[in-house]
Design a protein around this motif. Structure first.
Motif, PDB file in Angstrom:
ATOM      1  N   ARG A   5       0.794  -1.350  -0.091  1.00  0.00           N
ATOM      2  CA  ARG A   5       0.143   0.012   0.067  1.00  0.00           C
ATOM      3  C   ARG A   5       0.863   1.183   0.088  1.00  0.00           C
ATOM      4  NH1 ARG A   5      -4.557  -1.718  -1.894  1.00  0.00           N
ATOM      5  NH2 ARG A   5      -5.408  -3.137  -0.920  1.00  0.00           N
ATOM      6  N   LEU A   8       1.624   2.564  -3.695  1.00  0.00           N
ATOM      7  CA  LEU A   8       0.325   2.927  -4.487  1.00  0.00           C
ATOM      8  C   LEU A   8       0.250   4.134  -4.545  1.00  0.00           C
ATOM      9  CD1 LEU A   8      -1.825  -0.086  -3.835  1.00  0.00           C
ATOM     10  CD2 LEU A   8      -0.012   0.097  -5.674  1.00  0.00           C
ATOM     11  N   PHE A   9      -0.478   4.821  -5.621  1.00  0.00           N
ATOM     12  CA  PHE A   9      -0.903   6.226  -5.782  1.00  0.00           C
ATOM     13  C   PHE A   9      -2.374   6.237  -5.264  1.00  0.00           C
ATOM     14  CE2 PHE A   9       1.996   6.413  -9.515  1.00  0.00           C
ATOM     15  CZ  PHE A   9       2.889   6.872  -9.025  1.00  0.00           C
ATOM     16  N   ASN A  10      -2.837   7.190  -4.840  1.00  0.00           N
ATOM     17  CA  ASN A  10      -4.169   7.389  -4.644  1.00  0.00           C
ATOM     18  C   ASN A  10      -5.238   6.861  -5.868  1.00  0.00           C
ATOM     19  OD1 ASN A  10      -3.681   8.464  -1.977  1.00  0.00           O
ATOM     20  ND2 ASN A  10      -3.997  10.811  -3.047  1.00  0.00           N
ATOM     21  N   GLY A  11      -6.054   5.993  -5.424  1.00  0.00           N
ATOM     22  CA  GLY A  11      -7.169   5.456  -6.223  1.00  0.00           C
ATOM     23  C   GLY A  11      -6.680   4.195  -7.182  1.00  0.00           C
ATOM     24  N   GLU A  12      -5.431   4.057  -6.784  1.00  0.00           N
ATOM     25  CA  GLU A  12      -4.806   2.668  -7.706  1.00  0.00           C
ATOM     26  C   GLU A  12      -4.990   1.455  -6.533  1.00  0.00           C
ATOM     27  OE1 GLU A  12      -0.356   2.112  -9.718  1.00  0.00           O
ATOM     28  OE2 GLU A  12      -0.317   3.016  -7.961  1.00  0.00           O
ATOM     29  N   GLU A  13      -5.538   0.378  -7.383  1.00  0.00           N
ATOM     30  CA  GLU A  13      -5.804  -1.019  -7.012  1.00  0.00           C
ATOM     31  C   GLU A  13      -4.743  -1.750  -7.517  1.00  0.00           C
ATOM     32  OE1 GLU A  13      -8.159  -1.573  -4.445  1.00  0.00           O
ATOM     33  OE2 GLU A  13      -8.297   0.572  -4.542  1.00  0.00           O
ATOM     34  N   THR A  73      -0.944  -3.294 -11.202  1.00  0.00           N
ATOM     35  CA  THR A  73      -1.870  -2.436 -10.583  1.00  0.00           C
ATOM     36  C   THR A  73      -2.882  -2.086 -11.537  1.00  0.00           C
ATOM     37  OG1 THR A  73      -0.857  -0.224 -10.700  1.00  0.00           O
ATOM     38  CG2 THR A  73      -0.302  -1.559  -8.808  1.00  0.00           C
ATOM     39  N   ASP A  75      -3.062   0.975 -12.792  1.00  0.00           N
ATOM     40  CA  ASP A  75      -2.323   1.749 -13.648  1.00  0.00           C
ATOM     41  C   ASP A  75      -0.936   1.769 -14.226  1.00  0.00           C
ATOM     42  OD1 ASP A  75      -4.300   3.926 -13.045  1.00  0.00           O
ATOM     43  OD2 ASP A  75      -3.395   4.525 -11.175  1.00  0.00           O
TER      44      ASP A  75
END
Length: 132
Positions: A5, A8-13, A73, A75
Motif C-alpha cells: 500500500r 500505490l498512488f491514490n485510487g490505484e488498486e 496495478t 495503472d
C-alpha cells in the motif's frame, strides 16, 4: 499485501502480485548439494564450516527470491526487490507500446516465461524473467 500500500498512488488498486518462478533457485541450490556431498565424503571441521557458509549464502538467495515481487496495478507494473534496501521500479501501463511473452520448452514444462515490455521513451522495467 499491506506492505504494498505504501507504493500505490491514490485510487490505484492491486490487480495481481507474483514472485519469480522457484526455478530461479535451481542454480543457487547446486552449491549446498555439493557441500552436503563434501561433508558426507569427508566429515571434518573444515567441511562443516564450508557447509555452513554455503547454507548461509543459499539462505540469502532464498530471501532475495522471497522478497522479489511483480505487482500489476490498475495503472502500472511495479517491480519490488531487495532485503535491506528496497528497489522499486515501475512502468505506467499507458506507456507500454508492445508486450512479448516467450516460453522456452523448459518454461512450458514448468510453467514460466519471459515478458518483454516496450515503451515510448521509458527505461527501467524492460524485461521480466521467470514469470509464472
Amino acid at each position: 499485501m499491506s506492505e504494498l500500500r505504501g507504493y500505490l498512488f491514490n485510487g490505484e488498486e492491486v490487480a495481481q502480485v507474483v514472485r519469480p518462478h522457484p526455478i530461479v533457485l535451481l542454480k543457487p541450490s547446486i552449491a549446498p548439494l555439493a557441500a552436503v556431498a563434501l561433508v558426507a565424503a569427508t566429515p571434518n571441521r573444515f567441511t562443516f564450516v564450508v557447509l555452513l557458509v554455503v547454507l548461509v549464502r543459499f539462505g540469502w538467495d532464498v530471501g532475495l527470491w522471497y522478497v522479489d515481487r511483480y505487482v500489476l496495478t490498475t495503472d502500472r507494473i511495479v517491480s519490488l526487490s531487495g532485503i535491506f534496501t528496497t528497489r522499486v521500479v515501475s512502468m505506467p501501463l499507458a506507456k507500454i507500446t508492445d508486450l512479448t511473452y516467450a516460453r522456452t520448452l523448459m518454461g512450458r514444462l514448468l510453467g514460466y516465461g519471459t515478458l518483454d515490455l516496450e515503451s515510448a521513451g521509458q527505461q527501467g522495467l524492460e524485461r521480466i524473467e521467470y514469470l509464472p
